[in-house]
Design an enzyme around this catalytic site. Structure first.
Site, PDB file in Angstrom:
ATOM      1  CG  MET A  18      -2.609  17.260 -28.520  1.00 63.71           C
ATOM      2  SD  MET A  18      -1.746  16.443 -27.593  1.00 63.71           S
ATOM      3  CE  MET A  18       0.032  17.506 -27.915  1.00 63.71           C
ATOM      4  CB  SER A  66      -1.894  12.713 -36.385  1.00 62.17           C
ATOM      5  OG  SER A  66      -2.527  11.822 -34.796  1.00 62.17           O
ATOM      6  CG  ASP A  67      -1.887  17.869 -31.904  1.00 66.05           C
ATOM      7  OD1 ASP A  67      -2.520  17.488 -31.294  1.00 66.05           O
ATOM      8  OD2 ASP A  67      -1.807  19.414 -32.400  1.00 66.05           O
ATOM      9  CB  CYS A  68      -5.086  14.807 -29.950  1.00 64.34           C
ATOM     10  SG  CYS A  68      -3.983  14.044 -28.704  1.00 64.34           S
ATOM     11  CB  SER A  84      -4.396  15.900 -36.943  1.00 60.57           C
ATOM     12  OG  SER A  84      -3.593  16.315 -35.908  1.00 60.57           O
TER      13      SER A  84
END
Length: 779
Positions: free
Chosen positions: A1, A302-304, A306
């Site tokens: 992130m 999700s990763d931020c 994504s």
């Protein structure tokens, strides 16, 4: 992130109180010192909720979730797909921020956690790479337990959430990776053991009920994610081309262990693509593996940004709605940030995704919150309701931070007559280097506000009279003050040089380009060593390794220590080791390569195994056979240990079914599953390896016993592979018996070219230190 506030210029302040004041002024602006936690089902405040099933703590989680989802409108449901959940006031559900971090202590990275006058700081443990160097599974779990206790205490006063997106269990594949510091290192076995222990420390309740969570952990970043920003390669657009063999035996094992053995409540998919597909939109990786094969009991996040990235940066979809639909249909439950929430309604209207998929996603999210007690009413009336500010930064917690740093510190070189220093013999100590009096550098990234700092200079000065000279104004070391540093070294009985990096050199979104010490640090070290009249200790504070061959071969540099980013008590731990109050026992969790290695190996090449056709050397100790500066598991102590093999089989005979194909043809390996995995003699699938370990030195010490194996040369098998490790503390002349239980097909199998586990037939060589034992597996 990636978060801009994570990146701060390191400051070496003369006063710890001044530093804390600066921190608190910044952090307190974000917080109004809330005194009440956020929770749903406040029956006291809203008695009408008493008859609502999703608030009924006696009902099963599944039934409560079904009831809750059934009461929501589509618009309300979509509000629960993002990390900042909207809440539904008509149902007594407040907004909730999912994003909190606890990589090595409660962090203010993320929007779910704040510090205030009630809780001005939390225990900041060493960065993960140093904790991993302890190879102490019980320590991994103990740290997780303290972090979760402090997190619950902060939650009870409205300063933290319950969902923490930690740990990072990616493999430290390339030594230049800026985020290698966050990981347990390069080995899948160590990474898996760390993952399971830390997750259990965070999640397990005192009652041991697996259906309830103390806090919810999250294993990230799934998968094959280990490039951030190297030359022209960026994580947002990088396509990791990974073969099935490397995926199965290197990149996936820590995540599988997280889910299967750790029962983690969440897995985070990464920014990158794997073989042409964004991980957060790959149904095989998400629904197929995490939820299907591994049976995740929790949510996938999700990763931020994504989902946004796959549309705006990767051009994987033509519209935002397609990106949202593809991710939800692949198995994503929660989007960090707001992109999914913004475009989900239009995706439904366009027929790209239906409400059933949204129901499925939010059901997984709600189930996790229910296991955390978020829907059980006031947390102060629950199991951890008595926790509060008094339980944060306790003396025991701070001592554990100090001990964790001590256990992880790795002694790499120690000439006779150097360490440990005698306080009575050292009248004057020169402490030199850009990291000698740092504070924030010690806590790496993903940090919070620590309880307090003790810098290396302060730690050393508590024991002997110390004089300080930075030598360089910052770690970039563009213009070193060689004259002042050399003069100080020449006047002192001994010298401690504290060099290395900080987050301006290696961090998230910044990979290194070489293995050299930054700027002119090497010149500073060399000149100081030349001028010194007594022993010189080189301390490297960093996340990754360096080519310090110059120091290794310099006789004037009598000792070398790697201290990672050692946390809030780093200075105390460094002094404890240098003055012999603690006998060092750490071992490197990653290979230290020479500069020549990275000059011929691009970070973007994901292959683990060497390729003779083009000179590619392979990666990590498992597949790289070339020159190293220091090897995986290297580490010295102030004493010596001997090993003696007591018990291990020489032959294991397997029985095949009558119709097995290998009865009529010559086979070099068998599937690592089936009845043939049992030893014919004992009818068991495992056997014991027993060793006697004796301390033959002149002081007490802690020793890591490593059991490696070299399998038969088949299917591109590893040169060497770590089967297990055990810690033992032994007094002078004391001995102990260490036992390893080896599962035949699980532990001694290798992965073939198509990603299937195979039990190699023939001679497996077991290693413990200098001991070697041949084990023949035959049919």
């Amino acid at each position: 992130m990636g978060y801009s506030r994570q990146i701060r210029r390191n400051r070496a302040l003369s006063s710890v109180s001044t530093l804390l004041l600066c921190f608190l002024c910044c952090i307190f602006e974000k917080s109004n010192a809330l005194s009440s936690p956020v929770f749903a089902c406040d029956i006291t405040g809203n008695p009408s909720l008493a008859g609502v099933r999703f608030c009924n703590t006696e009902a099963k989680v599944e039934a409560r979730v079904i009831d809750l989802v059934g009461r929501l409108t589509l618009e309300e449901k979509i509000g629960f797909l993002g990390s900042k959940a909207n809440g539904v006031s008509r149902l007594g559900i407040p907004p909730y921020n999912w994003w909190s971090e606890a990589l090595h202590g409660v962090s203010y990275t993320g929007r779910g956690t704040n510090f205030s006058s009630q809780v001005p700081g939390a225990t900041s443990f060493p960065q993960v790479i140093l904790t991993a160097a302890s190879f102490n599974v019980s320590l991994f779990q103990a740290i997780g337990k303290v972090v979760s206790t402090e997190a619950r205490a902060m939650h009870n006063v409205g300063l933290a959430g319950l969902t923490f997106w930690s740990p990072n269990v990616n493999i430290f594949r390339d030594p230049r990776w800026g985020r290698g510091q966050e990981t347990p290192g390069e080995d899948p076995t160590l990474s898996s053991k760390y993952a399971v222990a830390y997750v259990k420390g965070l999640q397990e309740t005192d009652g041991g009920d697996p259906n309830h969570l103390k806090v919810a952990a999250c294993c990230k970043h799934y998968t094959a994610y280990d490039v951030d920003n190297w030359k022209d390669v960026h994580r947002f657009t990088f396509n990791a081309v990974v073969n099935k063999q490397d995926m199965a035996d290197t990149f996936q094992p820590p995540f599988k262990s997280c889910v299967v053995d750790g029962n983690v409540a969440s897995v985070m998919c990464s920014y990158n693509q794997v073989n042409g597909k964004p991980t957060c939109a790959d149904p095989d990786l998400l629904s197929g593996v995490i939820r299907g094969k591994w049976k995740l009991n929790g949510y996938i996040v999700s990763d931020c940004d994504s989902v946004d990235v796959m549309y705006t940066r990767q051009n994987y979809t033509k519209t935002p709605e397609e990106a949202v639909a593809k991710s939800l249909l692949a198995g994503l439950d929660l989007n960090c940030d707001h992109f999914t929430g913004q475009h989900a309604m239009e995706a439904v209207k366009a027929g790209l995704v239906n409400e059933r998929a949204i129901n499925k996603a939010i059901s997984n999210n709600f189930a996790t919150l229910m296991r955390l007690g978020f829907f059980d009413g006031d947390p102060k009336k629950q199991l951890y309701g008595s926790l509060g500010p008094k339980d944060v930064c306790t003396a025991d917690n701070q001592e554990l931070a100090r001990d964790a740093a001590r256990q992880g510190i790795v002694l790499l070189k120690n000439s006779a007559g150097s360490l440990p220093f005698s306080p009575s013999a050292i009248k004057t100590l020169a402490v030199i280097g850009p990291n000698a009096n740092v504070t924030e550098t010690m806590i790496g990234n993903y940090f919070g506000v620590p309880c307090k700092y003790t810098t290396p200079l302060q730690g050393l000065a508590e024991t002997v009279t110390s004089t300080y000279q930075p030598g360089c104004s910052e770690v970039a070391c563009v213009e070193p003050d060689l004259g002042s540093a050399a003069a100080l070294a020449a006047s002192a009985d001994a010298v401690v040089l504290v060099m290395g990096t900080n987050q301006t050199i290696e961090r998230e979104d910044l990979d290194r380009v070489d293995m050299n010490l930054p700027g002119k640090q090497q010149e500073l070290v060399t000149q100081v060593a030349k001028a010194a009249k007594g022993p010189v200790v080189l301390v490297i504070m960093s996340g990754g390794g360096f080519d310090i061959t110059f120091a290794k071969n310099n006789k004037k540099i009598t000792s070398i220590m790697w201290v990672g980013f050692p946390g809030e008590a780093g200075g105390l731990a460094i002094a404890d080791v240098i003055f012999g109050r603690h006998n060092p026992s750490g071992n490197l969790p990653m290979t230290w390569y020479p500069q020549s290695y990275v000059e011929k190996v691009p970070m973007s090449n994901m292959n683990m195994r060497p390729d003779k056709s083009n000179g590619y050397p392979g990666r990590t100790y498992r597949f790289y056979a070339g020159e190293t500066v220091y090897a995986f598991a290297d580490g010295l102590t102030y004493t010596r240990f001997d090993h003696q093999l007591i018990k291990a089989p020489r032959v294991v005979s397997l029985r095949l079914n009558e119709n097995h194909s290998c009865r009529s043809s010559e086979c070099r390996s068998l599937d690592a599953i089936g009845p043939h995995c049992k030893n014919v003699v004992k009818g068991r699938s495992d056997f014991d390896v027993q060793l006697k370990v004796r301390n033959v030195g002149d002081r007490e010490g802690i020793h890591t016993v490593f059991l490696f194996t070299t399998p038969p040369a088949i299917h591109g098998s590893p040169i060497k592979h770590l089967l297990g490790f055990e810690k033992v503390r032994l007094g002078k002349s004391e001995e102990a018996v260490i036992k390893f239980k080896i599962d035949l097909c699980k532990d001694l199998s290798v992965v073939d070219e198509i990603g299937k586990r195979k039990l190699a037939l023939g001679h497996h060589l077991l290693h413990v230190g200098s001991l070697k034992h041949s084990l023949n597996i035959r049919i």
